[in-house]
Motif scaffolding. Structure first.
Motif, mmCIF file in Angstrom:
data_model
loop_
_atom_site.group_PDB
_atom_site.id
_atom_site.type_symbol
_atom_site.label_atom_id
_atom_site.label_comp_id
_atom_site.label_asym_id
_atom_site.label_seq_id
_atom_site.Cartn_x
_atom_site.Cartn_y
_atom_site.Cartn_z
ATOM 1 N N GLY A 5 0.750 -1.076 0.031
ATOM 2 C CA GLY A 5 0.087 -0.062 0.041
ATOM 3 C C GLY A 5 0.779 1.387 -0.008
ATOM 4 O O GLY A 5 0.250 2.283 -0.116
ATOM 5 N N HIS A 6 2.182 1.052 0.273
ATOM 6 C CA HIS A 6 2.877 2.282 0.068
ATOM 7 C C HIS A 6 4.229 2.469 -0.755
ATOM 8 O O HIS A 6 4.288 3.143 -1.520
ATOM 9 N N TYR A 7 5.142 1.515 -0.549
ATOM 10 C CA TYR A 7 6.219 1.418 -1.417
ATOM 11 C C TYR A 7 7.005 0.283 -1.836
ATOM 12 O O TYR A 7 6.866 -0.797 -0.688
ATOM 13 N N ALA A 8 7.769 0.243 -2.621
ATOM 14 C CA ALA A 8 8.705 -0.966 -2.733
ATOM 15 C C ALA A 8 10.133 -0.285 -2.696
ATOM 16 O O ALA A 8 10.348 0.675 -3.105
ATOM 17 N N VAL A 9 10.995 -1.254 -2.107
ATOM 18 C CA VAL A 9 12.355 -0.848 -1.838
ATOM 19 C C VAL A 9 13.329 -1.875 -2.653
ATOM 20 O O VAL A 9 13.157 -2.948 -2.221
ATOM 21 N N ALA A 10 14.585 -1.400 -3.036
ATOM 22 C CA ALA A 10 15.378 -2.189 -3.356
ATOM 23 C C ALA A 10 16.847 -1.582 -3.126
ATOM 24 O O ALA A 10 17.380 -0.638 -3.378
ATOM 25 N N VAL A 11 17.734 -2.750 -2.208
ATOM 26 C CA VAL A 11 19.020 -2.224 -2.125
ATOM 27 C C VAL A 11 20.058 -3.230 -2.611
ATOM 28 O O VAL A 11 19.632 -4.419 -2.677
ATOM 29 N N TRP A 12 21.487 -2.760 -2.621
ATOM 30 C CA TRP A 12 22.391 -3.668 -3.243
ATOM 31 C C TRP A 12 23.643 -3.260 -2.605
ATOM 32 O O TRP A 12 24.171 -2.199 -2.513
ATOM 33 N N SER A 13 24.225 -4.442 -2.038
ATOM 34 C CA SER A 13 25.812 -4.094 -1.443
ATOM 35 C C SER A 13 26.114 -5.625 -1.349
ATOM 36 O O SER A 13 25.395 -6.451 -0.779
ATOM 37 N N PRO A 14 27.137 -5.899 -2.028
ATOM 38 C CA PRO A 14 27.524 -7.391 -2.188
ATOM 39 C C PRO A 14 28.213 -8.239 -1.139
ATOM 40 O O PRO A 14 28.226 -9.485 -1.201
#
Ligand code: GLU
Length: 307
Positions: A271-280
């Motif tokens: 209902g609000h947001y999606a978030v993607a994060v990347w750090s190997p």
């Protein structure tokens, strides 16, 4: 201050906080992935209102690996109904993602679709039902991401094919129990290609915004999945998406999410947001150290989680 500016400031402060003291190791069991720069960090939020905010290397593509399992499940849910549950469960496994132990005493029925065995059964379903499963799946991912240039990384897929001894053991064991119908090589080919897809945090956040938006594309409103199916996919992410660290992730972050050994995590606040994060750099459970912390700071600082 607008909502977007406030979020941009929040992401900027998180970026500084999580990259100041890097810890963890890059996954090296897939040789082609071992050469990634360990100090990359990207984060991107897409709201259901269509706002985009990102920091760091948020536009750089990386190997999504197990994050693909959510999208494989979503694609399969367009083809099959509750019969899938007879072949893959929805309970957390409490074991590593590539474990064989449970499969033996649970007679080839994987605990859930977020571990390798479960995703491989989902691939078997797609191989059985689709004319050209690889290109169909790629088109599906491109549609969710709103981006036609997303591709498989064939060198990563080949690298994994050549050293994927455990996955080969898993699929053979399930075939022995009658839970794989198709040709083993064809099913693994789809699985490895699906894992090899390269996407940026921006593209992943856009893709997962459909799960935050009750199954409809944020950009056009087109319905991809029913709200009921979306709810179920989010539930499986919540309970099974973070390897055997799903409890710790619920405790510290409190969002449905899926991680991959490429160092990516995609999470959803329905209902609000999606978030993607990347750090190997990964912790001992296979989750991105900085990615995990960044999501914890995001839900702490915005005061929003599903709990
Ligand atoms: N392709 C990887 C494997 O099968 C995916 C693992 C992951 O990201 O969890 O081992």
């Amino acid at each position: 201050m607008t909502e977007t500016t406030a979020l941009q400031d929040t992401l900027a402060s998180i970026h500084v906080a999580v990259t100041s003291d890097p810890t963890g190791e890059v996954a090296s069991y897939i040789p082609e992935m071992a050469c990634v720069n360990p100090d990359k960090f990207g984060m991107h939020v897409t709201t259901v209102g269509g706002n985009d905010v990102g920091v760091g290397n948020n536009n750089e593509r990386f190997s999504i690996q197990s994050i693909t399992k959510v999208l494989l499940l979503a694609r399969a849910k367009l083809e099959v109904g509750s019969e899938l549950k007879e072949r893959v469960g929805v309970e957390p496994s409490g074991d590593p993602f590539n474990s064989l132990v449970q499969l033996e005493y649970e007679r080839g029925i994987p605990r859930n679709p977020m571990i390798n065995a479960g995703a491989i059964v989902v691939c078997d379903v797609l191989v059985e039902l689709l004319d050209d499963p690889k290109s169909d799946y790629l088109s599906f991912v491109r549609k969710l991401a709103g981006c036609e240039t997303i591709e498989f990384d064939s060198s990563v897929a080949l690298s994994e094919l050549l050293c994927g001894y455990r996955n080969r053991a898993i699929i053979n064991l399930m075939k022995g129990f009658g839970n794989i119908r198709g040709d083993i090589d064809e099913v693994l080919d789809l699985y490895y290609h699906a894992c090899s897809i390269a996407m940026s945090c921006r593209e992943l956040a856009r893709t997962f915004s459909t799960f935050a938006n009750a199954g409809s594309l944020v950009e056009t409103g087109e319905r991809i999945l029913s709200p009921r199916r979306t709810k179920r996919i989010n539930a499986v992410m919540q309970t099974c998406g973070m390897y055997d660290e799903a409890g710790e992730f619920a405790f510290r972050v409190g969002l449905p999410a899926k991680s991959g050994v490429g160092g990516g995590i995609a999470a959803v606040d329905p209902g609000h947001y999606a978030v993607a994060v990347w750090s190997p750099r990964l912790n001992s459970k296979g989750n991105s150290v900085a990615g995990f912390r960044a999501l914890e700071l995001l839900t702490d600082q915005t005061g929003r989680s599903i709990f």
